[in-house]
Write a protein that holds these residues in place. Structure first.
Motif, PDB file in Angstrom:
ATOM      1  N   CYS A   1       0.870  -1.170   0.000  1.00 33.72           N
ATOM      2  CA  CYS A   1       0.000   0.000   0.000  1.00 33.72           C
ATOM      3  C   CYS A   1       0.914   1.229   0.000  1.00 33.72           C
ATOM      4  O   CYS A   1       1.734   1.390   0.891  1.00 33.72           O
TER       5      CYS A   1
ATOM      6  N   CYS B   1       0.318   3.407   3.448  1.00 32.22           N
ATOM      7  CA  CYS B   1       0.750   2.977   4.788  1.00 32.22           C
ATOM      8  C   CYS B   1       1.838   1.904   4.760  1.00 32.22           C
ATOM      9  O   CYS B   1       2.306   1.461   5.805  1.00 32.22           O
TER      10      CYS B   1
ATOM     11  N   SER C   1       1.833  -1.205   4.270  1.00 35.94           N
ATOM     12  CA  SER C   1       1.562  -2.596   4.636  1.00 35.94           C
ATOM     13  C   SER C   1       1.475  -3.412   3.348  1.00 35.94           C
ATOM     14  O   SER C   1       1.117  -2.894   2.298  1.00 35.94           O
TER      15      SER C   1
ATOM     16  N   CYS D   1      -6.972  -1.064   0.790  1.00 30.06           N
ATOM     17  CA  CYS D   1      -6.027  -1.524   1.808  1.00 30.06           C
ATOM     18  C   CYS D   1      -6.784  -1.821   3.107  1.00 30.06           C
ATOM     19  O   CYS D   1      -7.506  -0.968   3.621  1.00 30.06           O
TER      20      CYS D   1
ATOM     21  N   CYS E   1      -5.295   0.729   6.110  1.00 30.53           N
ATOM     22  CA  CYS E   1      -5.564   2.169   6.194  1.00 30.53           C
ATOM     23  C   CYS E   1      -6.804   2.594   5.408  1.00 30.53           C
ATOM     24  O   CYS E   1      -7.214   3.746   5.462  1.00 30.53           O
TER      25      CYS E   1
HETATM   26 ZN    ZN Z   1      -2.696   1.157   3.535  1.00 29.92          ZN
END
Ligand code: ZN
Length: 258
Positions: free
Chosen positions: A185, A188, A190, A204, A207
């Protein structure tokens, strides 16, 4: 898809004729034939030097204005999008329906994408340039069997890019092939994006950001490229001379030093 239609081995080797035409039109959304009817991709010919001639090269530096830079970014983005979309279409045609999609059909699909409201931004880029992307894709399909297509096609593209980067005094950064650009992502960081490449838009779970697969991957690749560049060249301008090519796979030694 799996389980729904059986394994590829259960399906006929190749669907042709009226049934193939129906699938292309109705399932894959490729517009019917018109002016592209007889068009075949013409391979790009290499130049042959006449005997006794010498090759002379000139070097120019292109300083784009902000408007031109903007147009270039848009053009490269559109080319990448069209190449990927054409690749998806050809893959989907074969993997789901067992129909072969050729260059002319991807050109007709491109006409449809340019007309569609949600992809109307493609109209801002010359169709000749976009067709060139589809021609490259077609070349990649013709030269290699299904399994090596993407790698081999990108390999040839990388060699050209490396050559051009050197020519223009720029640096080409090649990130690690395992770098999960489509799964990270870009907001963020992740790593939760879908592994299924047919998913073009995803949200995502960490977030809540919604991403276009290719747009998100482009942001991640730029960041990763800049990170590798700084690793080799240093954070301050002029600290170290930038090489024409930086490859993540060669960086194990650099990694220790920084
Ligand atoms: Zn994210």
């Amino acid at each position: 898809m799996a389980g729904q239609e059986g394994s590829p081995a259960d399906r006929p080797a190749r669907v042709t004729g009226d049934e193939a035409r129906r699938i292309k039109r109705e399932d894959l959304g490729i517009p019917g034939r018109s002016k592209h009817e007889k068009r075949a991709a013409v391979p790009v010919k290499g130049r042959t030097k006449a005997a006794g001639t010498r090759e002379r090269t000139y070097r120019f530096r292109f300083h784009p204005s902000p408007g031109q830079a903007d147009q270039l970014v848009r053009t490269f983005g559109a080319c990448r999008w069209v190449y990927n979309r054409g690749l998806d279409l050809r893959r989907e045609g074969w993997e789901r329906h067992r129909v072969s999609i050729g260059y002319a059909e991807t050109c007709r699909a491109l006409t449809g994408w340019r007309r569609a409201e949600e992809t109307s931004w493609l109209r801002e880029v010359s169709s000749t340039v976009l067709q060139q992307s589809l021609r490259h894709l077609d070349g990649a399909f013709k030269r290699f069997s299904r399994e090596g297509i993407t790698d081999a096609g990108w390999g040839a593209l990388l060699r050209r890019l490396a050559y051009k980067a050197e020519w223009y005094g720029r640096t080409l950064v090649v990130v690690d092939p395992r770098y999960p650009s489509t799964r990270i992502c870009s907001r963020c960081q992740s790593v939760e994006g879908p592994t299924d490449l047919s998913v073009r838009v995803w949200t995502c779970a960490s977030c809540g950001a919604t991403h276009d697969r290719d747009g998100n991957a482009a942001v991640n690749l730029r960041e990763e490229g800049l990170r590798l560049y700084r690793l080799v060249v240093g954070a301050d301008p002029g600290e170290r001379v930038a090489p024409p090519l930086i490859r993540a796979v060669d960086l194990a030694t650099y990694g220790q030093a920084v």
